[in-house]
Design an enzyme around this catalytic site. Structure first.
Site, PDB file in Angstrom:
ATOM      1  N   ASN A 110       0.836  -1.201   0.000  1.00 27.31           N
ATOM      2  CA  ASN A 110       0.000   0.000   0.000  1.00 27.31           C
ATOM      3  C   ASN A 110       0.869   1.248   0.000  1.00 27.31           C
ATOM      4  OD1 ASN A 110      -0.513   1.942   2.483  1.00 27.31           O
ATOM      5  ND2 ASN A 110       0.108  -0.052   3.342  1.00 27.31           N
ATOM      6  N   PHE A 114      -1.454   8.222   4.232  1.00 26.27           N
ATOM      7  CA  PHE A 114      -2.238   8.876   5.298  1.00 26.27           C
ATOM      8  C   PHE A 114      -3.483   9.572   4.759  1.00 26.27           C
ATOM      9  CE2 PHE A 114       1.538   9.640   8.473  1.00 26.27           C
ATOM     10  CZ  PHE A 114       1.548   8.291   8.758  1.00 26.27           C
ATOM     11  N   SER A 173       5.544   5.151   8.700  1.00 28.05           N
ATOM     12  CA  SER A 173       4.892   4.950   7.409  1.00 28.05           C
ATOM     13  C   SER A 173       5.877   5.313   6.309  1.00 28.05           C
ATOM     14  CB  SER A 173       3.650   5.823   7.271  1.00 28.05           C
ATOM     15  OG  SER A 173       3.259   5.835   5.910  1.00 28.05           O
ATOM     16  N   ASN A 175       5.034   6.043   3.343  1.00 28.25           N
ATOM     17  CA  ASN A 175       4.313   6.711   2.254  1.00 28.25           C
ATOM     18  C   ASN A 175       4.136   8.216   2.420  1.00 28.25           C
ATOM     19  OD1 ASN A 175       3.918   4.212   0.897  1.00 28.25           O
ATOM     20  ND2 ASN A 175       2.361   3.709   2.433  1.00 28.25           N
ATOM     21  N   THR A 176       4.712   8.786   3.469  1.00 32.97           N
ATOM     22  CA  THR A 176       4.774  10.243   3.608  1.00 32.97           C
ATOM     23  C   THR A 176       6.247  10.612   3.529  1.00 32.97           C
ATOM     24  OG1 THR A 176       2.779  10.361   4.961  1.00 32.97           O
ATOM     25  CG2 THR A 176       4.308  12.195   5.164  1.00 32.97           C
ATOM     26  N   LYS A 214       5.667   3.401  17.172  1.00 34.14           N
ATOM     27  CA  LYS A 214       5.598   2.352  16.135  1.00 34.14           C
ATOM     28  C   LYS A 214       6.739   2.545  15.154  1.00 34.14           C
ATOM     29  CE  LYS A 214       2.509   0.125  12.823  1.00 34.14           C
ATOM     30  NZ  LYS A 214       1.114   0.000  12.373  1.00 34.14           N
ATOM     31  N   ASN A 243       5.803  -1.619  11.380  1.00 38.97           N
ATOM     32  CA  ASN A 243       5.024  -1.160  10.233  1.00 38.97           C
ATOM     33  C   ASN A 243       5.357  -1.998   8.976  1.00 38.97           C
ATOM     34  OD1 ASN A 243       3.449   0.685   8.599  1.00 38.97           O
ATOM     35  ND2 ASN A 243       3.809   2.202  10.205  1.00 38.97           N
TER      36      ASN A 243
HETATM   37  C1  FMN Z   1      -3.778  -1.010   3.573  1.00 39.82           C
HETATM   38  C2  FMN Z   1      -2.920  -0.756   4.780  1.00 39.82           C
HETATM   39  C3  FMN Z   1      -2.976   0.489   5.409  1.00 39.82           C
HETATM   40  C4  FMN Z   1      -2.185   0.731   6.541  1.00 39.82           C
HETATM   41  N1  FMN Z   1      -2.261   1.961   7.151  1.00 39.82           N
HETATM   42  C5  FMN Z   1      -1.532   2.180   8.270  1.00 39.82           C
HETATM   43  C6  FMN Z   1      -1.647   3.411   8.967  1.00 39.82           C
HETATM   44  O1  FMN Z   1      -2.415   4.302   8.600  1.00 39.82           O
HETATM   45  N2  FMN Z   1      -0.860   3.601  10.067  1.00 39.82           N
HETATM   46  C7  FMN Z   1      -0.014   2.642  10.532  1.00 39.82           C
HETATM   47  O2  FMN Z   1       0.658   2.849  11.545  1.00 39.82           O
HETATM   48  N3  FMN Z   1       0.078   1.445   9.908  1.00 39.82           N
HETATM   49  C8  FMN Z   1      -0.649   1.203   8.798  1.00 39.82           C
HETATM   50  N4  FMN Z   1      -0.552  -0.013   8.174  1.00 39.82           N
HETATM   51  C9  FMN Z   1       0.401  -1.023   8.711  1.00 39.82           C
HETATM   52  C10 FMN Z   1      -0.279  -2.025   9.641  1.00 39.82           C
HETATM   53  O3  FMN Z   1      -0.805  -1.380  10.771  1.00 39.82           O
HETATM   54  C11 FMN Z   1       0.704  -3.115  10.094  1.00 39.82           C
HETATM   55  O4  FMN Z   1       1.714  -2.504  10.880  1.00 39.82           O
HETATM   56  C12 FMN Z   1       1.384  -3.824   8.922  1.00 39.82           C
HETATM   57  O5  FMN Z   1       0.488  -3.985   7.848  1.00 39.82           O
HETATM   58  C13 FMN Z   1       1.919  -5.204   9.321  1.00 39.82           C
HETATM   59  O6  FMN Z   1       0.880  -6.058   9.750  1.00 39.82           O
HETATM   60  P1  FMN Z   1       0.153  -7.126   8.758  1.00 39.82           P
HETATM   61  O7  FMN Z   1       1.252  -7.853   8.027  1.00 39.82           O
HETATM   62  O8  FMN Z   1      -0.650  -8.002   9.647  1.00 39.82           O
HETATM   63  O9  FMN Z   1      -0.683  -6.324   7.825  1.00 39.82           O
HETATM   64  C14 FMN Z   1      -1.326  -0.280   7.039  1.00 39.82           C
HETATM   65  C15 FMN Z   1      -1.301  -1.527   6.402  1.00 39.82           C
HETATM   66  C16 FMN Z   1      -2.074  -1.781   5.293  1.00 39.82           C
HETATM   67  C17 FMN Z   1      -2.016  -3.134   4.652  1.00 39.82           C
END
Ligand code: FMN
Length: 364
Positions: A110, A114, A173, A175-176, A214, A243
């Site tokens: 992704n 934000f 993140s 992406n910023t 985080k 993350n």
């Molecule tokens: C579509 C998507 C959006 C996410 N948005 C955020 C976010 O806004 N803030 C954040 O701290 N992590 C975000 N994450 C990261 C997740 O919170 C998590 O740390 C990461 O995906 C690893 O866990 P997973 O493998 O179970 O998905 C996002 C992940 C995905 C897949």
């Protein structure tokens, strides 16, 4: 009931564009007449950051960015829900498409950037459910065009402390542009000093609000040394490891999609994120608890995270592939593990394998 519902809905969701599927899932959760979750086995209870979690399985940030469905998620059996990332002002995020499903790998990339309805809208929603109970963490970030990113974190902590079970400072993140630079030692020390100070300032009215950090799984071990040292000296209450990753493991089968920019999550992240969790655990020396996230897609993966050092767990990506029934599956597997070892609580397993994991060759 959840299983029957999902058998109907899951194929439809998979046929949709990932972001449309996500929006539809939120709508369904908002309006589905869900019954309250069954009471969790008492052995799954976890005490951390001064909070009592009924079970350790949390919804990771990013699923419910605007706090639209925390209560539905509790009804599905989650022990806690982290909403956000929330930015002070509303922002649209990056242009679509910006979420990619790597089906053959069980992964997601992704680059949402934000997308947030902003603090006012989210605060209103959280204030309306303030007496509903359940542990709701608030994940905060900075606006992309902010002239003072640290001030954004401080402002969000001041505004959300009274409705937050805990606040997560998200500096990881990918992406910023430039956000991850806040993990660099001097910047992080300044950020955490000001965040913790803001928390203290509002505590007389808002009560004590645990602050979690985080981090990205992509830090070098030297950088991790610094980050943990600063988190300890600034007395944060915990860390989330972690993350999404910018890495692209060579084992990825969806080679075309793997070239998309953004953060990779899900199964391809499991070994790597679990290693970083164990590396963090040995550095933290029990001073504060850790939340393990990254690639949890089964009871075995959840147990591996706990044994590597996680007191609590968060997941997101695997729900896309395995459905929401995964939450119950993980809880059953954890109870079975406790019964197998004749243990009364998960606390006895936390970090049991951390030293062994850090001695393994670095995951490819
Ligand atoms: C579509 C998507 C959006 C996410 N948005 C955020 C976010 O806004 N803030 C954040 O701290 N992590 C975000 N994450 C990261 C997740 O919170 C998590 O740390 C990461 O995906 C690893 O866990 P997973 O493998 O179970 O998905 C996002 C992940 C995905 C897949």
């Amino acid at each position: 009931m959840i299983a029957a519902f999902e058998r109907l809905v899951q194929p439809l969701l998979h046929a949709l564009d990932p972001e449309d599927a996500h929006a539809l899932t939120l709508k369904l959760l908002k309006f589905a007449p869900l019954l309250p979750a069954a009471r969790d086995d008492a052995r799954l209870a976890v005490r951390a950051f001064g909070l009592n979690f009924p079970n350790p399985v949390g919804m990771a940030a990013g699923f419910d960015k605007n706090a639209e469905v925390p209560d539905a998620l509790f009804r599905l059996g989650f022990g806690f829900v982290e909403v956000g990332t929330i930015t002070p002002r509303p922002q649209a995020g990056n242009p679509r498409p910006r979420i990619f499903r790597l089906d053959a790998d069980g992964g997601v990339i992704n680059r949402l950037g934000f997308n947030s309805q902003g603090a006012d809208a989210v605060l209103k929603r959280l204030a309306a459910r303030a007496d509903a109970g359940g542990i709701v963490g608030i994940n905060v970030g900075a606006n992309k065009d902010s002239p003072d990113r640290v001030a954004d974190y401080v402002a969000l902590i001041e505004r959300f402390a009274s409705v937050a079970s805990y606040v997560t400072v998200n500096v990881s993140s990918p992406n910023t542009p430039g956000l991850r630079a806040l993990q660099q030692a001097t910047a992080l020390d300044d950020l955490l000093a000001r965040v913790v100070d803001a928390r203290e300032r509002v505590a007389p009215n808002a009560g004590p609000t645990p602050v979690l950090l985080k981090i990205a799984p992509d830090l070098s071990l030297a950088e991790l040394d610094d980050v943990v040292g600063i988190a300890r000296s600034r007395r944060v209450d915990g860390m989330i490891v972690g993350n999404t990753t910018l890495a692209r493991p060579p084992s990825l089968r969806e080679t075309k999609l793997a070239g998309e920019a953004g953060g990779l999550s899900g199964r391809p992240l499991l070994a790597f994120a679990t290693r970083m969790l164990a590396e963090t655990y040995v550095r933290v020396e029990g001073v504060f608890p850790l939340i393990g996230a990254g690639g949890i897609d089964s009871g075995a993966a959840a147990l591996a995270k706990i044994r590597a050092g996680a007191t609590l767990l968060q997941l997101y990506s695997a729900l896309v592939f395995r459905g929401l029934g995964l939450v119950a599956e993980i809880k059953s597997a954890l109870v079975a593990a406790l019964e197998r070892d004749r243990l009364d609580s998960l606390a006895e397993l936390v970090g049991a394998d951390a030293a062994a994991v850090t001695a393994e060759p670095w995951p490819a």
